[in-house]
Design an enzyme around this catalytic site. Structure first.
Site, mmCIF file in Angstrom:
data_model
loop_
_atom_site.group_PDB
_atom_site.id
_atom_site.type_symbol
_atom_site.label_atom_id
_atom_site.label_comp_id
_atom_site.label_asym_id
_atom_site.label_seq_id
_atom_site.Cartn_x
_atom_site.Cartn_y
_atom_site.Cartn_z
ATOM 1 N N ASP A 11 0.863 -1.179 0.000
ATOM 2 C CA ASP A 11 0.000 0.000 0.000
ATOM 3 C C ASP A 11 0.900 1.229 0.000
ATOM 4 O O ASP A 11 2.050 1.173 0.448
ATOM 5 C CB ASP A 11 -0.913 0.009 1.229
ATOM 6 C CG ASP A 11 -1.887 1.180 1.196
ATOM 7 O OD1 ASP A 11 -2.740 1.212 0.275
ATOM 8 O OD2 ASP A 11 -1.802 2.056 2.072
ATOM 9 N N GLU A 13 1.036 5.737 0.516
ATOM 10 C CA GLU A 13 0.422 7.018 0.870
ATOM 11 C C GLU A 13 1.079 8.079 0.005
ATOM 12 O O GLU A 13 2.274 7.974 -0.323
ATOM 13 C CB GLU A 13 0.589 7.328 2.355
ATOM 14 C CG GLU A 13 -0.062 6.320 3.289
ATOM 15 C CD GLU A 13 -1.567 6.196 3.134
ATOM 16 O OE1 GLU A 13 -2.197 7.152 2.611
ATOM 17 O OE2 GLU A 13 -2.122 5.164 3.534
ATOM 18 N N GLU A 56 -5.575 18.364 2.676
ATOM 19 C CA GLU A 56 -6.506 17.249 2.507
ATOM 20 C C GLU A 56 -5.784 15.902 2.622
ATOM 21 O O GLU A 56 -6.307 14.953 3.210
ATOM 22 C CB GLU A 56 -7.205 17.340 1.144
ATOM 23 C CG GLU A 56 -8.085 18.566 0.961
ATOM 24 C CD GLU A 56 -7.290 19.815 0.608
ATOM 25 O OE1 GLU A 56 -6.045 19.701 0.421
ATOM 26 O OE2 GLU A 56 -7.905 20.894 0.532
ATOM 27 N N HIS A 61 -3.639 10.772 6.077
ATOM 28 C CA HIS A 61 -2.587 9.897 6.603
ATOM 29 C C HIS A 61 -1.765 10.495 7.739
ATOM 30 O O HIS A 61 -0.970 9.771 8.366
ATOM 31 C CB HIS A 61 -1.645 9.445 5.489
ATOM 32 C CG HIS A 61 -1.142 10.541 4.603
ATOM 33 N ND1 HIS A 61 -0.460 11.650 5.064
ATOM 34 C CD2 HIS A 61 -1.209 10.684 3.251
ATOM 35 C CE1 HIS A 61 -0.125 12.420 4.041
ATOM 36 N NE2 HIS A 61 -0.566 11.866 2.932
ATOM 37 N N HIS A 154 -4.972 6.448 7.901
ATOM 38 C CA HIS A 154 -4.362 5.566 6.914
ATOM 39 C C HIS A 154 -2.859 5.491 7.164
ATOM 40 O O HIS A 154 -2.227 6.485 7.498
ATOM 41 C CB HIS A 154 -4.612 6.092 5.497
ATOM 42 C CG HIS A 154 -6.025 5.938 5.039
ATOM 43 N ND1 HIS A 154 -6.362 5.299 3.866
ATOM 44 C CD2 HIS A 154 -7.190 6.325 5.604
ATOM 45 C CE1 HIS A 154 -7.685 5.316 3.725
ATOM 46 N NE2 HIS A 154 -8.196 5.944 4.764
ATOM 47 N N ASP A 159 -2.186 -0.633 6.550
ATOM 48 C CA ASP A 159 -3.182 -0.989 5.546
ATOM 49 C C ASP A 159 -2.758 -2.235 4.764
ATOM 50 O O ASP A 159 -3.600 -3.052 4.381
ATOM 51 C CB ASP A 159 -3.421 0.175 4.589
ATOM 52 C CG ASP A 159 -4.246 1.289 5.235
ATOM 53 O OD1 ASP A 159 -4.610 1.133 6.410
ATOM 54 O OD2 ASP A 159 -4.506 2.306 4.575
#
Length: 238
Positions: A11, A13, A56, A61, A154, A159
């Protein structure tokens, strides 16, 4: 003996949604699985994106520009990451997004992109298995009873760990890797037999025992009848 398939669940970010407009990958988390079983090996890194962090994205995260400014740039860890990924299939949730950012970083670092043929998308698998259902990672964790109470924000490694559990459920359930097979003699990390291979009793010098009888004797049956008869107000006698 055939080796089980190695896969990497990963995963990412990022600073935003589109690497083509200048967004960068700031974190990656990878989990190694062999035969759908986690091995305990992982790769995790944060990256300095050399740019600001939109509010945002940080809200999702929690990674600030100040925190990432002290981290290495992707190019510094690219070889370590590629060594971990090897030539395994790469499993991600909405994998096109993660592959897009990963390959963008590889291109910026002067490395060859990873073939899309290696991509395994758990969203596509879940869509076929649960048509019309919610397909977010949170929704699939709820469906399969996977604890995500520690997921406040997150995080790439967290994740990936959750996705590894979801992936097992999507591809056959928790017993898929429990084949009754001989363990490899040298306990090599990758030398795992296939889960559906026939099981053979290993060679041993111990004397062979005759099978034990599993039919009750007349004496045992009589003692059982006496025991049952002595139970007061038995439900089967009503």
């Amino acid at each position: 003996m055939a080796l089980q398939t190695r896969e990497v669940i990963f995963d990412t970010e990022t600073t935003g949604l589109d690497p083509k407009t200048g967004d960068r990958m700031v974190e990656i988390g990878c989990i190694e699985m062999i035969g759908r079983v986690e091995t305990g090996r992982s790769f995790h890194a944060y990256f300095n994106p050399d740019r600001d962090m939109p509010v945002e994205a940080e809200r999702v995260h929690g990674l600030s520009a100040a925190f990432l400014a002290t981290k290495p740039r992707f190019a510094e860890l690219a070889d370590d990451l590629l060594d971990f990924l090897g030539d395994s299939d790469l499993v991600a949730h909405n994998a096109g997004f993660d592959f897009g950012f990963l390959n963008n970083e590889l291109e910026l670092a002067g490395r060859a992109p990873i073939s899309m043929e290696r991509m395994v998308d758990t969203v596509a698998i879940a869509r076929k298995k649960h048509p019309g259902a919610k397909l977010s990672l949170d929704a699939l964790c709820t469906r399969y009873g996977i604890d995500r109470s520690h997921r406040v924000k997150h995080g790439a490694l967290l994740d990936a760990e959750l996705l590894a559990q979801v992936y097992v459920e999507l591809t056959g359930g928790r017993q898929i890797g429990l084949g009754l097979v001989d363990a490899p003699a040298d306990n090599a990390d990758l030398a795992h037999p296939t889960p559906n291979a026939p099981w053979h009793r290993p060679a041993t010098d111990k004397p062979r025992r005759e099978p034990r009888p599993h039919v009750a004797s007349q004496e045992e049956l009589e003692r059982h009848r006496e025991f049952i008869a002595g139970i007061a107000n038995a439900i089967w006698s009503r």
